[in-house]
Design an enzyme around this catalytic site. Sequence first.
Site, PDB file in Angstrom:
ATOM      1  N   GLY A  28       0.870  -1.171   0.000  1.00 53.08           N
ATOM      2  CA  GLY A  28       0.000   0.000   0.000  1.00 53.08           C
ATOM      3  C   GLY A  28       0.901   1.213   0.000  1.00 53.08           C
ATOM      4  O   GLY A  28       2.015   1.147   0.529  1.00 53.08           O
ATOM      5  N   ASP A  29       0.490   2.318  -0.577  1.00 48.31           N
ATOM      6  CA  ASP A  29       1.445   3.384  -0.882  1.00 48.31           C
ATOM      7  C   ASP A  29       2.257   3.859   0.325  1.00 48.31           C
ATOM      8  O   ASP A  29       3.486   3.851   0.294  1.00 48.31           O
ATOM      9  CB  ASP A  29       0.761   4.547  -1.586  1.00 48.31           C
ATOM     10  CG  ASP A  29      -0.245   5.308  -0.725  1.00 48.31           C
ATOM     11  OD1 ASP A  29      -0.829   4.718   0.209  1.00 48.31           O
ATOM     12  OD2 ASP A  29      -0.468   6.499  -0.995  1.00 48.31           O
ATOM     13  N   ASN A  32       4.378   0.965   1.730  1.00 48.84           N
ATOM     14  CA  ASN A  32       5.569   0.692   0.930  1.00 48.84           C
ATOM     15  C   ASN A  32       6.709   1.627   1.320  1.00 48.84           C
ATOM     16  O   ASN A  32       7.866   1.211   1.456  1.00 48.84           O
ATOM     17  CB  ASN A  32       5.266   0.875  -0.562  1.00 48.84           C
ATOM     18  CG  ASN A  32       4.191  -0.061  -1.071  1.00 48.84           C
ATOM     19  OD1 ASN A  32       3.870  -1.063  -0.438  1.00 48.84           O
ATOM     20  ND2 ASN A  32       3.618   0.282  -2.219  1.00 48.84           N
ATOM     21  N   ARG A 101     -11.793  -3.265  -1.905  1.00 46.85           N
ATOM     22  CA  ARG A 101     -11.421  -2.575  -0.661  1.00 46.85           C
ATOM     23  C   ARG A 101     -12.616  -1.934   0.033  1.00 46.85           C
ATOM     24  O   ARG A 101     -12.448  -1.175   0.992  1.00 46.85           O
ATOM     25  CB  ARG A 101     -10.361  -1.507  -0.958  1.00 46.85           C
ATOM     26  CG  ARG A 101     -10.882  -0.312  -1.707  1.00 46.85           C
ATOM     27  CD  ARG A 101      -9.822   0.573  -2.314  1.00 46.85           C
ATOM     28  NE  ARG A 101      -8.683   0.872  -1.501  1.00 46.85           N
ATOM     29  CZ  ARG A 101      -7.569   1.477  -1.990  1.00 46.85           C
ATOM     30  NH1 ARG A 101      -7.514   1.807  -3.261  1.00 46.85           N
ATOM     31  NH2 ARG A 101      -6.562   1.732  -1.195  1.00 46.85           N
ATOM     32  N   ARG A 165      -5.570   9.674  -7.248  1.00 47.14           N
ATOM     33  CA  ARG A 165      -6.233   8.483  -7.781  1.00 47.14           C
ATOM     34  C   ARG A 165      -7.720   8.797  -7.930  1.00 47.14           C
ATOM     35  O   ARG A 165      -8.491   8.665  -6.994  1.00 47.14           O
ATOM     36  CB  ARG A 165      -6.019   7.280  -6.851  1.00 47.14           C
ATOM     37  CG  ARG A 165      -4.572   6.846  -6.716  1.00 47.14           C
ATOM     38  CD  ARG A 165      -4.031   6.299  -8.025  1.00 47.14           C
ATOM     39  NE  ARG A 165      -2.640   5.830  -7.883  1.00 47.14           N
ATOM     40  CZ  ARG A 165      -1.570   6.577  -8.141  1.00 47.14           C
ATOM     41  NH1 ARG A 165      -1.734   7.847  -8.549  1.00 47.14           N
ATOM     42  NH2 ARG A 165      -0.363   6.083  -7.993  1.00 47.14           N
ATOM     43  N   GLY A 255       7.264   5.474  -6.958  1.00 52.74           N
ATOM     44  CA  GLY A 255       7.206   6.717  -6.194  1.00 52.74           C
ATOM     45  C   GLY A 255       7.291   6.504  -4.701  1.00 52.74           C
ATOM     46  O   GLY A 255       7.883   7.317  -3.972  1.00 52.74           O
ATOM     47  N   ASP A 256       6.732   5.405  -4.215  1.00 51.56           N
ATOM     48  CA  ASP A 256       6.772   5.111  -2.780  1.00 51.56           C
ATOM     49  C   ASP A 256       8.201   4.897  -2.306  1.00 51.56           C
ATOM     50  O   ASP A 256       8.605   5.378  -1.243  1.00 51.56           O
ATOM     51  CB  ASP A 256       5.940   3.868  -2.466  1.00 51.56           C
ATOM     52  CG  ASP A 256       4.515   3.961  -2.975  1.00 51.56           C
ATOM     53  OD1 ASP A 256       3.995   5.094  -3.067  1.00 51.56           O
ATOM     54  OD2 ASP A 256       3.931   2.908  -3.285  1.00 51.56           O
TER      55      ASP A 256
END
Length: 309
Positions: A28-29, A32, A101, A165, A255-256
Amino acid sequence: MRFLAIGECMAELAPTSGEGEYRLGFAGDTFNTAWYLARCAPDVAVSYLSAVGDDAISGQMADFMRVSGIDTRHLAIAKGQTVGLYLISLDQGERSFSYWRGQSAARTLADNPAALETAMAMSDVIYFSGITLAILPQDGRDRLLTALSEARARGKTIAFDPNLRRRLWSSDSEMTGEIMRGAAVSDIVLPSFEDEADWFDDADPAATARRYQQAGAVTVIVKNGRDPVFYSETAQQGEIPVTPAEEVVDTTAAGDSFNAGVFARHAAGDSLAVGIRYACALSRAVVQQRGALVPLLPTAQQAEAAPTT
């Protein structure tokens, strides 16, 4: 440094080298970023604030966090609930996601204001994202932003990745409005230019940085794919060139992991430019393997040796 990440960790089904085969993991962003930071900077105390269910897979997720060196004392357990699930599909290294989710326990992570205050009081740097905001109901989002604003007023450093998102929001205006609310309580903002240009019509990375600084951020680091990373910190601005990966296998967590690299070198007291070069090297290593969490990381010395011009 005591680092607190806030958000949603999910069960991940990632494709393997076998046709139609997947492996189960957890990602998960913001999680991570916490996971990579725990590996890049073992002297940093990394904690994660979220909520999981009381079922078997939730227990496996919490165990995975602890084994990974992440403190779970701020991980609430929501009775009768479970965690979200997503599946990664790949096309020439670019990924798309399918999500389940709706019943994720992480939607309750901001239900307890006292728990938020306690967790933030025990931290030096507090990190959240646009996805963290998007999964929360409006009252939970308001509680989280209030707690972050109060923590910043007490001298905590607040870091924010807008991580836009659209599918998680009810409208374009809700997303852009809430993202700017997140930026307004943050010291450090780490946007991606492609997303920002799409949703805020920014002409260039400098415009992205200027917009977030006008909202209240001190430092803005604009990721831009293969193009140079643009940064602005008070009156100082610059660009750091990016060395492309030899082979892009999977851009999940690019990106994370970049954000983790920035935080790792920040904790070490390095300059922003050194931190960005390290972050680029880390992200480059990550995208050459499958899945969000991968084992091979560059050393700080390798990253700092990367070209600076």
